[in-house]
Write an enzyme that holds these catalytic residues in place. Structure first.
Site, short mmCIF file in Angstrom:
data_model
loop_
_atom_site.label_atom_id
_atom_site.label_comp_id
_atom_site.label_asym_id
_atom_site.label_seq_id
_atom_site.Cartn_x
_atom_site.Cartn_y
_atom_site.Cartn_z
N CYS A 165 -22.76 -9.46 -2.69
CA CYS A 165 -23.57 -8.68 -1.74
C CYS A 165 -24.80 -9.47 -1.31
CB CYS A 165 -23.97 -7.37 -2.38
SG CYS A 165 -22.54 -6.47 -2.96
N GLU A 166 -24.59 -10.57 -0.59
CA GLU A 166 -25.66 -11.42 -0.05
C GLU A 166 -25.08 -12.08 1.20
OE1 GLU A 166 -28.65 -12.43 -1.55
OE2 GLU A 166 -28.35 -11.68 -3.58
#
Ligand SMILES: *Cc1c(COP(=O)(O)O)cnc(C)c1O
Length: 424
Positions: free
Chosen positions: A353-354
């Site tokens: 989640c980046e």
């Protein structure tokens, strides 16, 4: 589509299937799961062999900079081939010893050695501390006096040459934290020589990483030899000259000099200046392992978009941090070429989640979900930098030798990730 495979990687396509040495990578991906690191022992020994050829007939010690890849079996391969180790922490010291290193061939680099690390290294009987500041000199003197032995030291000098590499991996310029500034070197050597807890044995420099040109090395060597002239004129003898590491590899058609060609040039200089028969040390990391390894990953989803297509794979920035950390380029190629899937241009990204979780941008790949890809040149600064971010298990590692392979690290197990944690 043809896929260029890096120099020295021991990779080739056989019947449209990618092989490392004589092992089929697709079969390993199925057997062990992905993401999976696979290394070639021959590629490592061949890379080492280029340095050994360059040093033939000379007094030299190659100290593998183990932060590039510190897996035990890899250290063992290098120890058995006669390498010493360049370490930067007590953890690396313990790993090198566990892999069978001769302590006398270990050198300890880094700007932030703690007293406990100095003590551990003195207890092990390492060959040399590469000291990076006056403050460190004082502390090492103190620790050595209480230990009851003189600590062997080199000063890491900052030659102030520009290796023309990424700013994060350039270390020999005035404005960075490494080494003793060029104009303070002589005074610092005099000081070191006067300390009862220290024994001056050498001089060291390391100008950066992924250097693809001989010129910065030749410039740094000249500047270092000027210092050696002056240090010895002041009555301080230097037993060894350490030229550091930093030689680059072919990531994307890069053409660094071969180690033997570079050393032919450096020895011509050393001979001309009367230092050809000195003990030479070097600290290569990336150039010994970088192109000996690949990371295999499975395509999970293809996600077409208006502006960009994404190829979502099961490897991520926690396994392969170089793209997000340095905007580094790694070639990404299919493990099997099927000839029927249409190629698309896409960003290869992981599940983390980046937005920074990408492995390659704007790559043209003919793949579908379930296919395997190989991220190339993943032997250096990949697994050794991997983390458990997003509570992901770090990959397993295999070492290929001819037509056989060895499991050298099992995939992390999830329970191990929290083994040292406590609930309230
Ligand atoms: C990282 C490092 C090396 C190895 O650098 P490579 O670019 O991997 O060859 C050598 N010496 C020191 C002091 C280092 O910090």
């Amino acid at each position: 589509m043809s896929h260029a495979l890096p120099t020295g990687s021991h990779l080739r396509y056989e019947d449209h299937r990618l092989q490392l040495e004589a092992v089929d990578l697709g079969a390993l991906a199925v057997q062990y799961g992905t993401p999976l690191f696979v290394y070639s022992k021959s590629a490592m020994l061949e890379a080492l062999g280029a340095y050994q050829t360059g040093f033939k007939g000379r007094k030299a010690q190659i100290c593998y900079a183990m932060k590039a890849n510190s897996s035990l079996a890899i250290l063992q391969v290098f120890a058995q081939a006669g390498c010493g180790f360049d370490i930067v922490s007590a953890g690396e010291l313990a790993r090198a010893l566990a892999a069978g290193a001769d302590p006398q061939t270990i050198i300890f680099s880094g700007v932030g050695k703690t007293r406990a690390e100095m003590w551990a290294a003195l207890s092990a009987g390492i060959g040399c501390f590469n000291v990076e500041s006056v403050a460190e000199l004082d502390v090492l003197n103190d620790v050595a006096l209480s230990f009851g032995e003189r600590a062997p030291i080199s000063l890491r000098v900052n030659p102030d040459v520009d290796p023309k590499t990424h700013p994060y991996i350039s270390t020999g310029l005035k404005g960075n934290k490494f080494g003793i500034a060029h104009d303070e070197v002589i005074d610092t050597y005099k000081k070191a020589a006067s300390y009862p807890g220290l024994r001056v044995v050498g001089i060291d420099c390391h100008i950066g990483s992924q250097i693809t040109d001989s010129e910065p090395y030749l410039d740094a060597a000249d500047r270092m030899l000027d210092l050696v002239d002056a240090i010895e004129a002041a009555g301080i003898a230097l037993h060894h000259l350490d030229f550091g590491g930093g030689l680059g590899i072919d990531y994307a058609g890069d053409t660094p000099p071969s180690a033997d060609a570079l050393w032919a040039q450096l020895f011509a200089k050393l001979d001309a200046r009367g230092y050809g028969d000195r003990q030479i040390m070097i600290e290569p990391g990336r150039s010994l392992v970088g192109n000996a390894g690949v990371c295999l990953t499975e395509v999970l989803y293809l996600k077409p978009g208006e502006d960009k297509n994404f190829c979502i794979v099961d490897a991520a920035m926690n396994d392969l941090p170089r793209p997000t950390l340095y905007q580094a380029y790694h070639s990404i190629v299919p493990v099997a070429i099927d000839g029927t899937t249409p190629p698309v241009t896409c960003d290869v990204v992981g599940p983390i989640c980046e937005s920074g979780d990408w492995l390659g941008r704007d790559r043209t790949l003919a793949v579908k979900a379930g296919d395997h890809l190989a991220v190339l040149s993943a032997g250096a600064y990949s697994m050794s930098m991997a983390s458990n971010y997003n509570s992901r298990n770090r990959p397993a590692e295999l070492l290929v030798e001819g037509d056989t392979h060895h499991l050298i690290r099992e995939r992390d197990r999830t329970e191990e990730q929290w083994a040292n944690e406590r609930l309230l």
